[in-house]
Motif scaffolding. Structure first.
Motif, PDB file in Angstrom:
ATOM      1  N   THR A 101     -20.979  40.089   6.490  1.00 32.62           N
ATOM      2  CA  THR A 101     -20.241  39.556   5.354  1.00 32.62           C
ATOM      3  C   THR A 101     -19.151  38.587   5.832  1.00 32.62           C
ATOM      4  OG1 THR A 101     -18.827  41.515   5.400  1.00 32.62           O
ATOM      5  CG2 THR A 101     -20.666  41.544   3.873  1.00 32.62           C
ATOM      6  N   ASN A 102     -18.732  38.713   7.100  1.00 26.43           N
ATOM      7  CA  ASN A 102     -17.753  37.781   7.659  1.00 26.43           C
ATOM      8  C   ASN A 102     -18.213  36.329   7.555  1.00 26.43           C
ATOM      9  OD1 ASN A 102     -15.643  39.453   8.459  1.00 26.43           O
ATOM     10  ND2 ASN A 102     -16.565  39.923  10.435  1.00 26.43           N
ATOM     11  N   THR A 103     -19.533  36.133   7.588  1.00 30.71           N
ATOM     12  CA  THR A 103     -20.099  34.786   7.528  1.00 30.71           C
ATOM     13  C   THR A 103     -19.685  34.055   6.250  1.00 30.71           C
ATOM     14  OG1 THR A 103     -21.985  35.499   8.858  1.00 30.71           O
ATOM     15  CG2 THR A 103     -22.278  33.496   7.581  1.00 30.71           C
ATOM     16  N   SER A 104     -19.354  34.821   5.197  1.00 34.95           N
ATOM     17  CA  SER A 104     -19.041  34.215   3.903  1.00 34.95           C
ATOM     18  C   SER A 104     -17.612  33.700   3.804  1.00 34.95           C
ATOM     19  CB  SER A 104     -19.281  35.246   2.788  1.00 34.95           C
ATOM     20  OG  SER A 104     -20.611  35.708   2.802  1.00 34.95           O
ATOM     21  N   LEU A 105     -16.752  34.044   4.761  1.00 34.13           N
ATOM     22  CA  LEU A 105     -15.344  33.670   4.643  1.00 34.13           C
ATOM     23  C   LEU A 105     -15.133  32.196   4.945  1.00 34.13           C
ATOM     24  CD1 LEU A 105     -12.501  34.875   4.113  1.00 34.13           C
ATOM     25  CD2 LEU A 105     -12.242  35.019   6.601  1.00 34.13           C
ATOM     26  N   ALA A 106     -14.315  31.533   4.095  1.00 31.40           N
ATOM     27  CA  ALA A 106     -14.018  30.112   4.292  1.00 31.40           C
ATOM     28  C   ALA A 106     -12.530  29.827   4.417  1.00 31.40           C
ATOM     29  CB  ALA A 106     -14.587  29.287   3.142  1.00 31.40           C
ATOM     30  N   ALA A 107     -11.685  30.681   3.814  1.00 36.58           N
ATOM     31  CA  ALA A 107     -10.248  30.415   3.833  1.00 36.58           C
ATOM     32  C   ALA A 107      -9.477  31.722   3.746  1.00 36.58           C
ATOM     33  CB  ALA A 107      -9.845  29.495   2.680  1.00 36.58           C
ATOM     34  N   ILE A 108      -8.286  31.735   4.363  1.00 37.70           N
ATOM     35  CA  ILE A 108      -7.438  32.919   4.357  1.00 37.70           C
ATOM     36  C   ILE A 108      -6.016  32.520   3.966  1.00 37.70           C
ATOM     37  CG2 ILE A 108      -8.778  34.187   6.082  1.00 37.70           C
ATOM     38  CD1 ILE A 108      -6.749  33.264   8.194  1.00 37.70           C
ATOM     39  N   GLY A 109      -5.240  33.502   3.561  1.00 34.60           N
ATOM     40  CA  GLY A 109      -3.844  33.257   3.234  1.00 34.60           C
ATOM     41  C   GLY A 109      -3.085  34.556   3.181  1.00 34.60           C
ATOM     42  N   GLY A 110      -1.750  34.460   3.267  1.00 35.55           N
ATOM     43  CA  GLY A 110      -0.903  35.617   3.071  1.00 35.55           C
ATOM     44  C   GLY A 110      -0.615  35.833   1.602  1.00 35.55           C
ATOM     45  N   MET A 111       0.242  36.806   1.311  1.00 33.17           N
ATOM     46  CA  MET A 111       0.479  37.213  -0.072  1.00 33.17           C
ATOM     47  C   MET A 111       0.983  36.060  -0.942  1.00 33.17           C
ATOM     48  SD  MET A 111       0.021  39.729  -2.010  1.00 33.17           S
ATOM     49  CE  MET A 111       0.626  41.052  -3.057  1.00 33.17           C
ATOM     50  N   GLU A 112       1.888  35.253  -0.419  1.00 33.62           N
ATOM     51  CA  GLU A 112       2.427  34.160  -1.219  1.00 33.62           C
ATOM     52  C   GLU A 112       1.393  33.086  -1.550  1.00 33.62           C
ATOM     53  OE1 GLU A 112       3.879  35.396   1.430  1.00 33.62           O
ATOM     54  OE2 GLU A 112       6.037  35.703   1.125  1.00 33.62           O
ATOM     55  N   PRO A 141       0.215  30.344   4.929  1.00 33.89           N
ATOM     56  CA  PRO A 141      -0.230  29.492   3.811  1.00 33.89           C
ATOM     57  C   PRO A 141      -1.753  29.498   3.709  1.00 33.89           C
ATOM     58  CG  PRO A 141       0.461  28.146   5.667  1.00 33.89           C
ATOM     59  CD  PRO A 141       0.812  29.556   6.028  1.00 33.89           C
ATOM     60  N   LEU A 142      -2.247  29.069   2.574  1.00 34.74           N
ATOM     61  CA  LEU A 142      -3.695  29.000   2.394  1.00 34.74           C
ATOM     62  C   LEU A 142      -4.282  28.080   3.446  1.00 34.74           C
ATOM     63  CD1 LEU A 142      -5.968  30.007   0.507  1.00 34.74           C
ATOM     64  CD2 LEU A 142      -5.682  27.883  -0.789  1.00 34.74           C
ATOM     65  N   THR A 143      -5.236  28.595   4.214  1.00 31.07           N
ATOM     66  CA  THR A 143      -5.743  27.888   5.391  1.00 31.07           C
ATOM     67  C   THR A 143      -7.252  28.026   5.469  1.00 31.07           C
ATOM     68  OG1 THR A 143      -3.704  28.488   6.579  1.00 31.07           O
ATOM     69  CG2 THR A 143      -5.533  27.657   7.902  1.00 31.07           C
ATOM     70  N   SER A 144      -7.966  26.910   5.513  1.00 26.28           N
ATOM     71  CA  SER A 144      -9.414  26.977   5.731  1.00 26.28           C
ATOM     72  C   SER A 144      -9.684  27.306   7.189  1.00 26.28           C
ATOM     73  CB  SER A 144     -10.075  25.648   5.362  1.00 26.28           C
ATOM     74  OG  SER A 144      -9.642  24.621   6.232  1.00 26.28           O
ATOM     75  N   LEU A 145     -10.844  27.857   7.470  1.00 28.02           N
ATOM     76  CA  LEU A 145     -11.137  28.248   8.845  1.00 28.02           C
ATOM     77  C   LEU A 145     -11.144  27.053   9.786  1.00 28.02           C
ATOM     78  CD1 LEU A 145     -13.808  31.089   8.597  1.00 28.02           C
ATOM     79  CD2 LEU A 145     -11.327  31.169   8.327  1.00 28.02           C
ATOM     80  N   ASP A 146     -11.551  25.881   9.310  1.00 24.36           N
ATOM     81  CA  ASP A 146     -11.557  24.725  10.204  1.00 24.36           C
ATOM     82  C   ASP A 146     -10.145  24.207  10.488  1.00 24.36           C
ATOM     83  OD1 ASP A 146     -11.057  23.595   7.743  1.00 24.36           O
ATOM     84  OD2 ASP A 146     -12.787  22.257   7.752  1.00 24.36           O
ATOM     85  N   GLN A 147      -9.161  24.586   9.659  1.00 24.98           N
ATOM     86  CA  GLN A 147      -7.774  24.204   9.917  1.00 24.98           C
ATOM     87  C   GLN A 147      -7.108  25.079  10.978  1.00 24.98           C
ATOM     88  OE1 GLN A 147      -6.371  24.549   5.817  1.00 24.98           O
ATOM     89  NE2 GLN A 147      -6.078  22.332   5.711  1.00 24.98           N
ATOM     90  N   LEU A 148      -7.723  26.206  11.296  1.00 23.19           N
ATOM     91  CA  LEU A 148      -7.131  27.121  12.266  1.00 23.19           C
ATOM     92  C   LEU A 148      -6.992  26.491  13.647  1.00 23.19           C
ATOM     93  CD1 LEU A 148      -8.932  30.465  11.311  1.00 23.19           C
ATOM     94  CD2 LEU A 148      -6.544  29.870  10.884  1.00 23.19           C
ATOM     95  N   THR A 189      -5.771  23.805  14.369  1.00 20.67           N
ATOM     96  CA  THR A 189      -4.450  23.180  14.448  1.00 20.67           C
ATOM     97  C   THR A 189      -3.334  24.185  14.227  1.00 20.67           C
ATOM     98  OG1 THR A 189      -5.373  21.108  13.600  1.00 20.67           O
ATOM     99  CG2 THR A 189      -2.982  21.381  13.466  1.00 20.67           C
ATOM    100  N   THR A 190      -3.498  25.062  13.230  1.00 24.90           N
ATOM    101  CA  THR A 190      -2.402  25.953  12.845  1.00 24.90           C
ATOM    102  C   THR A 190      -2.341  27.235  13.672  1.00 24.90           C
ATOM    103  OG1 THR A 190      -3.782  26.982  11.136  1.00 24.90           O
ATOM    104  CG2 THR A 190      -2.453  25.076  10.487  1.00 24.90           C
ATOM    105  N   LEU A 191      -3.482  27.800  13.995  1.00 28.71           N
ATOM    106  CA  LEU A 191      -3.544  29.047  14.766  1.00 28.71           C
ATOM    107  C   LEU A 191      -4.677  28.938  15.786  1.00 28.71           C
ATOM    108  CD1 LEU A 191      -3.129  31.582  11.812  1.00 28.71           C
ATOM    109  CD2 LEU A 191      -1.426  31.101  13.573  1.00 28.71           C
ATOM    110  N   PRO A 192      -4.488  28.167  16.831  1.00 27.38           N
ATOM    111  CA  PRO A 192      -5.573  27.884  17.776  1.00 27.38           C
ATOM    112  C   PRO A 192      -6.129  29.120  18.481  1.00 27.38           C
ATOM    113  CG  PRO A 192      -3.472  27.057  18.592  1.00 27.38           C
ATOM    114  CD  PRO A 192      -3.260  27.429  17.171  1.00 27.38           C
ATOM    115  N   THR A 193      -5.292  30.116  18.733  1.00 22.96           N
ATOM    116  CA  THR A 193      -5.814  31.318  19.405  1.00 22.96           C
ATOM    117  C   THR A 193      -6.725  32.120  18.479  1.00 22.96           C
ATOM    118  OG1 THR A 193      -3.854  32.615  18.785  1.00 22.96           O
ATOM    119  CG2 THR A 193      -3.814  31.484  20.929  1.00 22.96           C
ATOM    120  N   VAL A 194      -6.505  32.019  17.167  1.00 25.05           N
ATOM    121  CA  VAL A 194      -7.419  32.649  16.201  1.00 25.05           C
ATOM    122  C   VAL A 194      -8.703  31.834  16.122  1.00 25.05           C
ATOM    123  CG1 VAL A 194      -7.740  33.331  13.791  1.00 25.05           C
ATOM    124  CG2 VAL A 194      -5.497  33.610  14.883  1.00 25.05           C
ATOM    125  N   ALA A 195      -8.563  30.515  16.045  1.00 25.74           N
ATOM    126  CA  ALA A 195      -9.741  29.647  15.978  1.00 25.74           C
ATOM    127  C   ALA A 195     -10.647  29.830  17.177  1.00 25.74           C
ATOM    128  CB  ALA A 195      -9.296  28.185  15.878  1.00 25.74           C
TER     129      ALA A 195
END
Length: 582
Positions: free
Chosen positions: A500-511, A539-546, A548-554
């Motif tokens: 089901t992980n394959t379906s994920l496209a974007a993540i974000g925190g509570m705000e 912030p709302l972040t697509s997986l391809d943006q990781l 730049t924003t969170l390279p160790t996660v990407a």
């Protein structure tokens, strides 16, 4: 809070805060979601001796959530609710951890137990869906009471393994809806003890109805509409027939008395006018079956409520055999035809891509899968994400954007793919009547058409019922999933058979939930959007943006595009303040 490791967090062993963030919807429109566009700071709810306190670790956002926002208290599940005084907390795709156990439940639950929640909750015969009647996943903590713990089908909390990730757990719920669409089964005869309406038209014989009364498990209520005068008198002589009426105009008071919820089954015997068939369809109960066995050749399409096919599980069929007893028999199931040709209409969105993935990963998949979408970016993502997977299994995955060619060219291409024979399966992921009407013209003999997209009740479409009565085609729909569907889907997830992980496209925190819901409504991402309620600064972040924003996660994404448990662990380590991963 600074954590040395994530162990205490995962075990639910950390101190429970006094206050938390929670989103409220106070009325129709995104402007009524939250306060000044932000979640509210509220007290962590107290729980009683027969309740649980859960921490909501992940919450997927669903297009259904945006429908509630658009309609407010006009939404069917909000009917009669004053959202100003009793706001709803949305979110029904939830993975959670127990952090508090009431005294009477300590023999069944303990702190640290992890679950996914089956959202379609029924308690004492009443629907009390999570994220609708019951406060949902867009809150850091929530109380779980009797409707979920002791529901009509048992406990609606499904246990998770320690190693199963939060994302893959939460996304089990939307995936279960996809699984449910292909697991449907209908009765093999009219409902025993139910209500049966028989339409007797030209060519009908008395024996066509007598066997129904003599069945091993006859209906509790059998009502016949004699549409030809010469049928009325002899019908009164049939023992066991509750009522016969001479016309559809006389049916309403009889239905109100005998079948107030509608008829479980409607069977057509003999030639009946199309307008009468359409009128009768409006009397079908939830999960009702309309059997066109004796309808003969119709001169025009039937105008039917396709919203009720989807939401009320109406099923239209007609056996092509010769005996009354095989009236409900089927030569196949709702599963995609092995080795056949499948068309997924509107395949580029989050749910459409799940259908594509599932079709490819079947043990006995179709040989051809046609994915169509008007959004070129979303359609290309289908090819990018699943093209190689399909090729490895010898499946011809064909992507077509109808907006780039003329309607005639599109139709010609569809006929060429099937050799003019049509598709064995068509699944509509577009809630548009004209699209469904057009696609139905390309059903093969014996083909099944699944109206999966949430078409509003009252949406009428012209469907060629001769496909049903003469060529063995079927029209069916589904909404939500059952507890059994969730269990089956979760078992596949935890065994590694389904990602089901394959379906994920974007993540974000509570705000980020408000922006995330707007993105879902606008179709901004090709896959699912998910919120981590315990994370406050993402912030709302697509997986391809990781990258730049969170390279160790990407760096821990599979193939640079698919979410993994390792990526999740790295995100939690960074965002929940742990000094090291555990």
């Amino acid at each position: 809070m600074v954590r040395e490791t994530l162990n205490d967090f995962r075990k639910g062993a950390e101190p429970i805060p006094q206050r938390m963030l929670r989103w409220h919807l106070y009325g129709a429109g995104l402007e009524n979601f939250g306060t000044d566009g932000k979640p509210e700071v509220v007290e962590v709810p107290a729980y009683g001796e027969d309740e649980l306190l859960i921490r909501q670790d992940a919450c997927g956002l669903c297009f259904s959530d945006t429908k509630v926002i658009a309609l407010g208290n006009q939404h069917p599940r909000m009917s009669g609710r004053d959202l100003q005084s009793d706001p709803v907390t949305l979110g029904h795709e939830v993975a959670c951890t127990v952090v508090g156990v009431g005294k009477t439940l300590q023999d069944r639950f303990q702190v640290g137990d992890r679950f996914v929640i089956q959202a379609d909750v029924f308690y004492k015969g009443t629907s009390m869906a999570y994220g609708y009647a019951i406060r949902g996943g867009l809150a850091e903590y929530s109380v779980i009471g009797a409707p979920i713990i002791n529901g009509d089908e048992g406990c609606y909390l499904l246990p998770l393994n320690e190693t199963t990730g939060y994302v893959e757990s939460a996304l089990t719920e939307p995936w279960a809806c996809v699984v449910s669409a292909y697991a449907q089964q209908h009765r093999t005869c009219f409902k025993a003890g139910g209500s049966l309406l028989v339409l007797l038209g030209a060519g009908a014989q008395l024996e066509d109805i007598e066997w129904m009364i003599d069945a091993n498990q006859p209906p509790a209520s059998l009502i016949a509409v004699a549409l030809h005068a010469n049928k009325v008198t002899p019908l009164h002589a049939i023992t066991g027939l509750q009522t016969s009426v001479p016309s559809m105009d006389d049916l309403a008071p009889v239905r109100n008395a005998e079948a107030p919820a509608g008829f479980d089954d409607i069977i057509v015997v003999g030639k009946v006018d199309e307008s009468i068939l359409e009128a009768a369809a409006s009397h079908l109960a939830d999960h009702g079956i309309f059997n066109l066995k004796g309808a003969g050749t119709l001169v025009r399409p039937l105008i039917l409520d396709i919203g009720r096919i989807h939401y009320n599980w109406h099923h239209y069929l007609a056996d092509t055999g010769s005996t009354p007893q095989n009236l409900y028999s089927e030569s196949r199931s709702a599963e995609l035809h092995a080795g056949g040709k499948t068309w997924l209409v509107g395949a580029g969105g989050p749910m459409g891509q799940m259908h594509v993935q599932r079709a490819i990963q079947l043990t006995n998949p179709p040989s051809v899968i046609v994915a169509t979408d008007l959004d070129g970016v979303r359609l290309q993502s289908v090819v990018d994400r699943f093209g190689e997977m399909a090729a490895r299994k010898g499946i011809n995955l064909i992507a077509i954007n109808p907006g780039l060619i003329t309607p005639d060219e599109f139709d010609t291409q569809l006929r060429s793919i099937t050799g003019g024979k049509g598709f064995d399966d068509i699944v509509s992921l577009v809630p548009v009547a004209k699209v469904i009407e057009h696609a139905a013209n390309f059903l093969a003999s014996g083909g099944w058409f699944n109206i999966f997209a949430g078409v509003a009740r009252g949406t009428m479409a012209a469907l060629d019922a001769n496909l049903i009565s003469q060529r063995g085609c079927r029209f069916l729909g589904s909404s939500g999933s059952s507890l059994a569907d969730m269990r089956a889907t979760l078992e596949r997830v935890q065994s590694g058979a389904l990602s089901t992980n394959t379906s994920l496209a974007a993540i974000g925190g509570m705000e980020a939930a408000r922006e995330g819901l707007a993105a879902v409504k606008d179709g901004r991402f090709t896959g699912k959007t998910l919120i981590f309620p315990l994370i406050h600064d993402l912030p709302l972040t697509s997986l391809d943006q990781l990258k730049t924003t969170l390279p160790t996660v990407a760096a821990k994404l599979r193939d640079g595009m698919f979410w993994t448990k390792e990526a999740e662990d790295e995100l939690l380590k960074l965002k929940l303040g742990a000094a090291q991963n555990a």
